[in-house]
Design an enzyme around this catalytic site. Structure first.
Site, PDB file in Angstrom:
ATOM      1  N   GLU A  94       0.315 -19.381  49.870  1.00  0.00           N
ATOM      2  CA  GLU A  94      -0.259 -20.640  50.362  1.00  0.00           C
ATOM      3  C   GLU A  94      -0.708 -21.382  49.114  1.00  0.00           C
ATOM      4  O   GLU A  94      -1.652 -20.968  48.449  1.00  0.00           O
ATOM      5  CB  GLU A  94      -1.406 -20.339  51.329  1.00  0.00           C
ATOM      6  CG  GLU A  94      -1.722 -21.490  52.264  1.00  0.00           C
ATOM      7  CD  GLU A  94      -2.934 -22.247  51.810  1.00  0.00           C
ATOM      8  OE1 GLU A  94      -2.742 -23.248  51.079  1.00  0.00           O
ATOM      9  OE2 GLU A  94      -4.054 -21.854  52.178  1.00  0.00           O
ATOM     10  N   CYS A 134      -6.607 -27.495  49.476  1.00  0.00           N
ATOM     11  CA  CYS A 134      -5.174 -27.618  49.197  1.00  0.00           C
ATOM     12  C   CYS A 134      -4.537 -28.654  50.118  1.00  0.00           C
ATOM     13  O   CYS A 134      -3.497 -29.216  49.791  1.00  0.00           O
ATOM     14  CB  CYS A 134      -4.494 -26.265  49.320  1.00  0.00           C
ATOM     15  SG  CYS A 134      -5.079 -25.316  50.698  1.00  0.00           S
ATOM     16  N   LYS A 153      -8.324  -9.096  45.795  1.00  0.00           N
ATOM     17  CA  LYS A 153      -8.801  -9.567  44.485  1.00  0.00           C
ATOM     18  C   LYS A 153      -9.372 -10.957  44.702  1.00  0.00           C
ATOM     19  O   LYS A 153      -8.663 -11.892  45.031  1.00  0.00           O
ATOM     20  CB  LYS A 153      -7.614  -9.610  43.515  1.00  0.00           C
ATOM     21  CG  LYS A 153      -7.965  -9.446  42.042  1.00  0.00           C
ATOM     22  CD  LYS A 153      -8.868 -10.491  41.454  1.00  0.00           C
ATOM     23  CE  LYS A 153      -8.131 -11.768  41.082  1.00  0.00           C
ATOM     24  NZ  LYS A 153      -9.072 -12.824  40.605  1.00  0.00           N
ATOM     25  N   GLU A 201       1.583 -22.960  40.362  1.00  0.00           N
ATOM     26  CA  GLU A 201       1.928 -22.344  39.070  1.00  0.00           C
ATOM     27  C   GLU A 201       1.750 -20.820  39.134  1.00  0.00           C
ATOM     28  O   GLU A 201       2.651 -20.048  38.770  1.00  0.00           O
ATOM     29  CB  GLU A 201       0.976 -22.964  38.048  1.00  0.00           C
ATOM     30  CG  GLU A 201       1.159 -22.587  36.646  1.00  0.00           C
ATOM     31  CD  GLU A 201      -0.064 -23.072  35.833  1.00  0.00           C
ATOM     32  OE1 GLU A 201      -0.920 -23.820  36.358  1.00  0.00           O
ATOM     33  OE2 GLU A 201      -0.154 -22.665  34.671  1.00  0.00           O
ATOM     34  N   GLY A 236      -3.473 -20.002  46.143  1.00  0.00           N
ATOM     35  CA  GLY A 236      -3.921 -20.566  44.871  1.00  0.00           C
ATOM     36  C   GLY A 236      -2.939 -21.622  44.410  1.00  0.00           C
ATOM     37  O   GLY A 236      -2.236 -22.239  45.227  1.00  0.00           O
ATOM     38  N   GLU A 293      -1.380 -32.454  41.876  1.00  0.00           N
ATOM     39  CA  GLU A 293      -2.576 -32.133  42.666  1.00  0.00           C
ATOM     40  C   GLU A 293      -3.802 -32.196  41.757  1.00  0.00           C
ATOM     41  O   GLU A 293      -3.841 -31.534  40.712  1.00  0.00           O
ATOM     42  CB  GLU A 293      -2.433 -30.723  43.242  1.00  0.00           C
ATOM     43  CG  GLU A 293      -3.586 -30.334  44.137  1.00  0.00           C
ATOM     44  CD  GLU A 293      -3.417 -28.952  44.746  1.00  0.00           C
ATOM     45  OE1 GLU A 293      -2.922 -28.044  44.057  1.00  0.00           O
ATOM     46  OE2 GLU A 293      -3.788 -28.786  45.919  1.00  0.00           O
TER      47      GLU A 293
HETATM   48  P1  ADP Z   1      -7.174 -22.284  40.061  1.00  0.00           P
HETATM   49  O1  ADP Z   1      -6.352 -22.723  38.868  1.00  0.00           O
HETATM   50  O2  ADP Z   1      -7.487 -23.399  40.945  1.00  0.00           O
HETATM   51  O3  ADP Z   1      -8.346 -21.425  39.715  1.00  0.00           O
HETATM   52  P2  ADP Z   1      -5.430 -20.101  40.509  1.00  0.00           P
HETATM   53  O4  ADP Z   1      -4.121 -20.170  41.182  1.00  0.00           O
HETATM   54  O5  ADP Z   1      -5.454 -19.920  39.022  1.00  0.00           O
HETATM   55  O6  ADP Z   1      -6.216 -21.379  40.937  1.00  0.00           O
HETATM   56  O7  ADP Z   1      -6.323 -18.939  41.122  1.00  0.00           O
HETATM   57  C1  ADP Z   1      -6.240 -18.438  42.418  1.00  0.00           C
HETATM   58  C2  ADP Z   1      -6.377 -16.930  42.361  1.00  0.00           C
HETATM   59  O8  ADP Z   1      -5.298 -16.413  41.604  1.00  0.00           O
HETATM   60  C3  ADP Z   1      -7.643 -16.407  41.703  1.00  0.00           C
HETATM   61  O9  ADP Z   1      -8.085 -15.228  42.369  1.00  0.00           O
HETATM   62  C4  ADP Z   1      -7.168 -16.057  40.311  1.00  0.00           C
HETATM   63  O10 ADP Z   1      -7.942 -15.053  39.697  1.00  0.00           O
HETATM   64  C5  ADP Z   1      -5.788 -15.543  40.607  1.00  0.00           C
HETATM   65  N1  ADP Z   1      -4.858 -15.579  39.467  1.00  0.00           N
HETATM   66  C6  ADP Z   1      -4.848 -16.433  38.411  1.00  0.00           C
HETATM   67  N2  ADP Z   1      -3.850 -16.136  37.557  1.00  0.00           N
HETATM   68  C7  ADP Z   1      -3.187 -15.071  38.075  1.00  0.00           C
HETATM   69  C8  ADP Z   1      -2.046 -14.305  37.674  1.00  0.00           C
HETATM   70  N3  ADP Z   1      -1.401 -14.562  36.552  1.00  0.00           N
HETATM   71  N4  ADP Z   1      -1.644 -13.302  38.488  1.00  0.00           N
HETATM   72  C9  ADP Z   1      -2.287 -13.038  39.642  1.00  0.00           C
HETATM   73  N5  ADP Z   1      -3.371 -13.713  40.064  1.00  0.00           N
HETATM   74  C10 ADP Z   1      -3.820 -14.712  39.299  1.00  0.00           C
END
Ligand code: ADP
Length: 502
Positions: free
Chosen positions: A275, A309, A199, A255, A252, A406
């Protein structure tokens, strides 16, 4: 320094790619999302639409996981020898290299990073990662283990371990290094014989879709790699919660990493690797060669516009040199040429999105209103696009948000220190532990401080040095497990102990 927003047009090949009908890759076929919905993809240097991709969600994740399960259990993939798997990975690396210019342009237009950087770093690192993992496909070995079994003193045994692929892997990647993160994830999964549902980030789906085409061209059997474009809250969450996914690998924010762990624990307790974020200390010791350390500190934070990161976002400098170093980094920041990634003169592109620009500017406003001073930068810039000025902040206090959290943008806080013990405590005073760096001429001291850093990577007299063979990952809330290196392979295999009574 702001450049004009003018940039040369992309090559014909890249333009033809952008204009394609971008669908999901499921079971070797390009298919529309079940919902029929699409996501707009914009060039962050201009805010203009450059492509539309399918908006996959739970229904598409279900289809992709079914395809990945089928490919894992039967058909051509499990029958391939390790050598044949390695050859496919090598062929993929060759194809990526042959298409380096096009992929670098796609990455630049989609993410905003300079085309030249994508061509010199992102794409070659991805090529190298696939080659490195191709080599490992034939070297995933178990052990023979002499056993004792005290309660069966007269019996004889032959015991050995097998390393087997963990199964169907869900992989969720971010937008800061879209192609490279796909490579870090896919390489070990494919070397070990797993199948994948990848994804990609909604902001930057394009290079992975091009990679998907190359994966098909290389000859990977259908269903081994499935690529879903879609939002995190829908497609990503469905993948993390899926009951038939054996492992989820995520890169990512911390959170969202916690949400992934929760989804796994509430579904099938799939294996998890993470990571996550960082707030990495970059330490300049009093004996450092400042000719190296000052540009090194600038590179540590401003590379990839601070959207790393492991960015060196907390700069620690001895009080005696503080002014010289902070001013020196600020001078370099002022000279950085900001513009569209496709402009060959550009050294720093835009933030990836309006949301990211707002997030970074929010931190700047908070820091400045809390009493920090900007030696340079401090705000957004440019007429179009999501640009932020490279910024050096001083006069900070430890409790400020800009020190604690961050920022993920081109913003460094520079802090002075007096003694080394206090320095080490301050450097480690973070919920994160991804990377750290030390600049010194005293290599012995460099080693000592490296050992004391609670971080998965420590650089001495350098920064942002990555290699396919070096494990990368975090202590503390920066993650679980490691990517790259042979350690990554352990996290894509299960170990099976087999005992035969003779
Ligand atoms: P940022 O806030 O910097 O965009 P994220 O951690 O939100 O970083 O995003 C990293 C990845 O995680 C992206 O592919 C995003 O679509 C995905 N993502 C965001 N929210 C969720 C979630 N609740 N469950 C699974 N994947 C998620």
């Amino acid at each position: 320094m702001i450049l004009t927003s003018e940039a040369p047009a992309a090559s014909g090949k890249t333009q033809a790619f952008l204009q394609q009908d971008h669908q999901l890759l499921i079971d070797g076929q390009n298919v529309a999302a079940v919902s029929g919905k699409k996501i707009d993809v914009v060039d962050p240097a201009t805010g203009q639409l450059i492509a539309r991709v399918a908006e996959g969600d739970k229904a598409d994740i279900d289809k992709a996981v079914t395809a990945a399960r089928r490919a894992f259990e039967g058909g051509a993939w499990p029958k391939l020898t390790p050598s044949e798997r390695g050859k496919l990975l090598w062929r993929l690396a060759d194809l990526l290299e042959e298409n380096l210019d096009e992929v670098a342009e796609i990455e630049s237009l989609d993410n905003g990073k300079p085309r030249a950087v994508a061509a010199a770093a992102d794409v070659p690192l991805a090529v190298d990662l696939f080659r490195y993992m191709a080599g490992w496909a034939t070297k995933i070995e178990g052990n023979t283990i002499p056993i004792s079994v005290p309660y069966m003193p007269d019996a004889e045994f032959h015991s050995y371990t097998l390393r087997e692929p963990v199964g169907v892997v869900g992989q969720i990647i971010p937008w800061n290094f879209p192609l490279l993160m796909a490579a870090w994830k896919l390489g070990p999964a494919l070397a070990t014989g797993c199948t994948v549902v990848l994804k990609v980030a909604e902001e930057t789906p394009l290079s992975a879709l091009r990679l998907g085409q190359l994966i098909q061209e290389a000859g990977f059997p259908n269903g081994v790699v499935n690529i879903i474009t879609g939002y995190g809250e829908t497609a990503g969450a469905a993948l993390a919660a899926h009951g038939d996914v054996d492992k989820c690998a995520f890169t990512g924010s911390t959170e969202v990493g916690k949400l992934i762990v929760k989804a796994a624990s509430e579904s099938n307790l799939k294996k998890i690797t993470l990571e996550l974020g960082g707030k990495s200390p970059n330490i300049i010791l009093p004996d450092a060669d400042l000719e190296l350390a000052i540009p090194g500190a600038a590179n540590a934070i401003f590379f990839n516009h601070g959207q790393c990161c492991c960015a060196g976002s907390r700069l620690f400098v001895h009080r005696d040199q503080f002014e010289k170093v902070a001013e020196g980094v600020a001078e370099l920041a002022k000279q950085i040429k900001i513009g569209a990634g496709m402009n060959p003169e550009t050294e720093m592109g835009p933030m990836v999105s309006q949301i990211q620009q707002d997030r970074v500017c929010g931190y700047l406003e908070s820091g400045l209103s809390d009493g920090a001073t900007a030696l340079c930068g401090g705000q957004k810039t440019g007429e179009n696009g999501y640009f932020v000025e490279p910024t050096v902040l001083v006069n900070t206090r430890p409790e400020m948000k800009i020190i604690q959290e961050e920022i993920f943008g081109p913003v460094v806080t520079a802090v002075s220190y007096d003694d080394t013990d206090q320095l080490i405590a301050s450097a480690n005073d973070s919920p994160y532990g991804l990377a750290a760096a030390v600049w010194t001429r005293d290599i012995s001291l460099g080693h000592k401080i490296a050992k004391k850093m609670r971080a998965g990577t420590v650089w001495v007299n350098c920064y942002n040095v990555f290699d396919a063979s070096l494990p990368f990952g975090g202590y503390k809330q920066s993650g679980w497990g490691r990517e790259m290196g042979h350690e990554a392979l352990n996290l894509y295999t299960e170990t099976k102990a087999i005992t035969i009574q003779l």
